[in-house]
Design a protein around this motif. Structure first.
Motif, PDB file in Angstrom:
ATOM      1  N   MET A 181       0.926  -1.257   0.008  1.00  0.00           N
ATOM      2  CA  MET A 181      -0.057  -0.081   0.089  1.00  0.00           C
ATOM      3  C   MET A 181       1.050   1.409  -0.043  1.00  0.00           C
ATOM      4  O   MET A 181       1.763   1.235   0.642  1.00  0.00           O
ATOM      5  N   HIS A 182       0.367   2.379  -0.599  1.00  0.00           N
ATOM      6  CA  HIS A 182       1.249   3.380  -0.898  1.00  0.00           C
ATOM      7  C   HIS A 182       0.181   4.634  -0.404  1.00  0.00           C
ATOM      8  O   HIS A 182      -0.974   4.633  -0.806  1.00  0.00           O
ATOM      9  N   TYR A 183       0.543   5.505   0.831  1.00  0.00           N
ATOM     10  CA  TYR A 183      -0.062   6.621   1.046  1.00  0.00           C
ATOM     11  C   TYR A 183       0.531   7.857   0.686  1.00  0.00           C
ATOM     12  O   TYR A 183       1.840   8.127   0.420  1.00  0.00           O
ATOM     13  N   SER A 184      -0.048   8.841   0.694  1.00  0.00           N
ATOM     14  CA  SER A 184       0.619  10.143   0.218  1.00  0.00           C
ATOM     15  C   SER A 184       0.979  10.559   1.780  1.00  0.00           C
ATOM     16  O   SER A 184       0.446  10.104   2.774  1.00  0.00           O
ATOM     17  N   PRO A 185       1.692  11.662   1.706  1.00  0.00           N
ATOM     18  CA  PRO A 185       2.108  12.304   2.748  1.00  0.00           C
ATOM     19  C   PRO A 185       1.226  12.888   3.816  1.00  0.00           C
ATOM     20  O   PRO A 185       1.281  12.762   5.006  1.00  0.00           O
ATOM     21  N   LEU A 186       0.239  13.555   2.965  1.00  0.00           N
ATOM     22  CA  LEU A 186      -0.918  13.907   3.906  1.00  0.00           C
ATOM     23  C   LEU A 186      -1.967  12.601   4.555  1.00  0.00           C
ATOM     24  O   LEU A 186      -1.951  12.757   5.813  1.00  0.00           O
ATOM     25  N   GLU A 187      -1.898  11.524   3.955  1.00  0.00           N
ATOM     26  CA  GLU A 187      -2.487  10.530   4.517  1.00  0.00           C
ATOM     27  C   GLU A 187      -1.678   9.868   5.714  1.00  0.00           C
ATOM     28  O   GLU A 187      -2.257   9.397   6.698  1.00  0.00           O
ATOM     29  N   LEU A 188      -0.374   9.728   5.377  1.00  0.00           N
ATOM     30  CA  LEU A 188       0.637   9.252   6.562  1.00  0.00           C
ATOM     31  C   LEU A 188       0.395  10.155   7.851  1.00  0.00           C
ATOM     32  O   LEU A 188       0.340   9.551   9.021  1.00  0.00           O
ATOM     33  N   TRP A 189       0.480  11.524   7.743  1.00  0.00           N
ATOM     34  CA  TRP A 189       0.581  12.392   8.835  1.00  0.00           C
ATOM     35  C   TRP A 189      -0.730  12.217   9.580  1.00  0.00           C
ATOM     36  O   TRP A 189      -1.156  12.238  10.933  1.00  0.00           O
ATOM     37  N   LEU A 190      -1.895  12.019   8.647  1.00  0.00           N
ATOM     38  CA  LEU A 190      -3.197  11.848   9.078  1.00  0.00           C
ATOM     39  C   LEU A 190      -3.301  10.646   9.940  1.00  0.00           C
ATOM     40  O   LEU A 190      -3.937  10.447  11.330  1.00  0.00           O
ATOM     41  N   LEU A 191      -2.718   9.496   9.411  1.00  0.00           N
ATOM     42  CA  LEU A 191      -2.700   8.218  10.124  1.00  0.00           C
ATOM     43  C   LEU A 191      -1.832   8.271  11.511  1.00  0.00           C
ATOM     44  O   LEU A 191      -2.495   7.883  12.442  1.00  0.00           O
ATOM     45  N   ILE A 192      -0.634   8.746  11.250  1.00  0.00           N
ATOM     46  CA  ILE A 192      -0.191   9.028  12.655  1.00  0.00           C
ATOM     47  C   ILE A 192      -0.728   9.774  13.624  1.00  0.00           C
ATOM     48  O   ILE A 192      -0.686   9.605  14.924  1.00  0.00           O
TER      49      ILE A 192
END
Length: 117
Positions: free
Chosen positions: A1-12
Protein backbone atom coordinates in the motif's frame (compact mmCIF):
# COMPACT_ATOMS: atom_id res chain seq x y z
CA UNK A 1 0.00 0.00 0.00
CA UNK A 2 1.15 3.48 -0.80
CA UNK A 3 -0.01 6.49 1.14
CA UNK A 4 0.45 10.11 0.31
CA UNK A 5 2.34 12.26 2.85
CA UNK A 6 -0.95 13.83 3.98
CA UNK A 7 -2.51 10.41 4.55
CA UNK A 8 0.54 9.27 6.52
CA UNK A 9 0.45 12.32 8.81
CA UNK A 10 -3.29 11.88 9.28
CA UNK A 11 -2.77 8.21 10.17
CA UNK A 12 0.01 9.08 12.65
CA UNK A 13 -2.18 11.76 14.23
CA UNK A 14 -5.15 9.42 14.58
CA UNK A 15 -2.96 6.69 16.10
CA UNK A 16 -1.56 9.22 18.57
CA UNK A 17 -5.08 10.26 19.56
CA UNK A 18 -6.19 6.66 20.03
CA UNK A 19 -3.10 5.93 22.14
CA UNK A 20 -3.61 9.06 24.24
CA UNK A 21 -7.28 8.21 24.74
CA UNK A 22 -6.54 4.64 25.74
CA UNK A 23 -3.81 5.66 28.19
CA UNK A 24 -5.81 8.43 29.82
CA UNK A 25 -9.18 6.67 29.80
CA UNK A 26 -9.38 6.23 33.57
CA UNK A 27 -8.12 9.75 34.26
CA UNK A 28 -10.88 11.26 32.15
CA UNK A 29 -13.66 9.25 33.80
CA UNK A 30 -15.78 10.92 36.47
CA UNK A 31 -14.60 10.14 40.01
CA UNK A 32 -17.53 7.85 40.79
CA UNK A 33 -16.79 5.65 37.73
CA UNK A 34 -13.07 5.21 38.39
CA UNK A 35 -11.94 1.71 39.38
CA UNK A 36 -11.51 0.91 43.04
CA UNK A 37 -10.25 -1.96 45.13
CA UNK A 38 -8.79 -4.95 43.37
CA UNK A 39 -9.23 -3.49 39.90
CA UNK A 40 -7.21 -0.43 40.88
CA UNK A 41 -4.47 -2.63 42.37
CA UNK A 42 -4.43 -4.81 39.25
CA UNK A 43 -4.09 -1.78 36.97
CA UNK A 44 -0.98 -0.67 38.87
CA UNK A 45 0.75 -3.87 37.75
CA UNK A 46 -0.40 -3.72 34.12
CA UNK A 47 2.79 -2.07 32.72
CA UNK A 48 5.02 -4.65 34.40
CA UNK A 49 2.85 -7.51 33.15
CA UNK A 50 2.96 -6.11 29.61
CA UNK A 51 6.75 -5.85 29.77
CA UNK A 52 7.04 -9.42 31.05
CA UNK A 53 4.71 -10.66 28.30
CA UNK A 54 7.10 -9.19 25.75
CA UNK A 55 10.42 -10.20 27.29
CA UNK A 56 9.87 -13.68 28.76
CA UNK A 57 9.18 -15.40 25.40
CA UNK A 58 12.29 -13.75 23.92
CA UNK A 59 14.49 -14.78 26.85
CA UNK A 60 13.27 -18.38 26.85
CA UNK A 61 13.01 -18.82 23.07
CA UNK A 62 16.30 -20.73 22.70
CA UNK A 63 15.86 -23.03 25.72
CA UNK A 64 14.21 -25.97 23.89
CA UNK A 65 16.96 -25.96 21.25
CA UNK A 66 19.65 -25.62 23.92
CA UNK A 67 18.50 -28.80 25.65
CA UNK A 68 18.97 -30.68 22.35
CA UNK A 69 22.69 -29.75 22.15
CA UNK A 70 25.42 -32.29 22.96
CA UNK A 71 26.26 -30.27 26.10
CA UNK A 72 22.88 -28.84 27.16
CA UNK A 73 24.01 -27.29 30.45
CA UNK A 74 26.78 -25.34 28.71
CA UNK A 75 24.34 -24.21 26.01
CA UNK A 76 21.88 -22.95 28.63
CA UNK A 77 24.60 -21.38 30.80
CA UNK A 78 26.05 -19.45 27.86
CA UNK A 79 22.74 -18.06 26.59
CA UNK A 80 23.36 -14.32 26.92
CA UNK A 81 19.66 -13.42 27.16
CA UNK A 82 18.96 -15.86 29.97
CA UNK A 83 22.12 -14.93 31.87
CA UNK A 84 21.43 -11.21 31.63
CA UNK A 85 17.81 -11.69 32.73
CA UNK A 86 18.91 -13.71 35.77
CA UNK A 87 21.56 -11.11 36.69
CA UNK A 88 19.01 -8.31 36.27
CA UNK A 89 16.55 -10.02 38.63
CA UNK A 90 19.26 -10.80 41.19
CA UNK A 91 20.64 -7.25 41.23
CA UNK A 92 17.19 -5.66 41.46
CA UNK A 93 16.29 -7.97 44.35
CA UNK A 94 19.59 -7.29 46.14
CA UNK A 95 19.79 -3.52 45.64
CA UNK A 96 16.11 -2.58 45.20
CA UNK A 97 17.29 -0.37 42.32
CA UNK A 98 15.90 -0.90 38.84
CA UNK A 99 18.62 1.27 37.31
CA UNK A 100 21.44 -0.86 38.74
CA UNK A 101 19.61 -3.99 37.67
CA UNK A 102 19.25 -2.73 34.11
CA UNK A 103 22.91 -1.71 33.96
CA UNK A 104 24.02 -5.09 35.33
CA UNK A 105 21.77 -6.94 32.88
CA UNK A 106 23.03 -4.92 29.91
CA UNK A 107 26.63 -5.41 30.99
CA UNK A 108 26.11 -9.15 31.37
CA UNK A 109 24.46 -9.36 27.96
CA UNK A 110 27.35 -7.52 26.31
CA UNK A 111 29.99 -9.62 28.08
CA UNK A 112 28.22 -12.98 27.64
CA UNK A 113 27.38 -12.44 23.97
CA UNK A 114 30.77 -13.74 22.73
CA UNK A 115 30.46 -16.96 24.81
CA UNK A 116 28.15 -18.52 22.24
CA UNK A 117 30.07 -20.26 19.41
Amino acid sequence: MHYSPLELWLLIGLLALVTLGARSFFVLLPRRWQPRGRVEQALRHAPLVALLAITVPEVTRQLPAAWQQPQPLWAVATDARLLSALVLVAVVRATRSTLWGLLAGIGTFLLAGPLRP
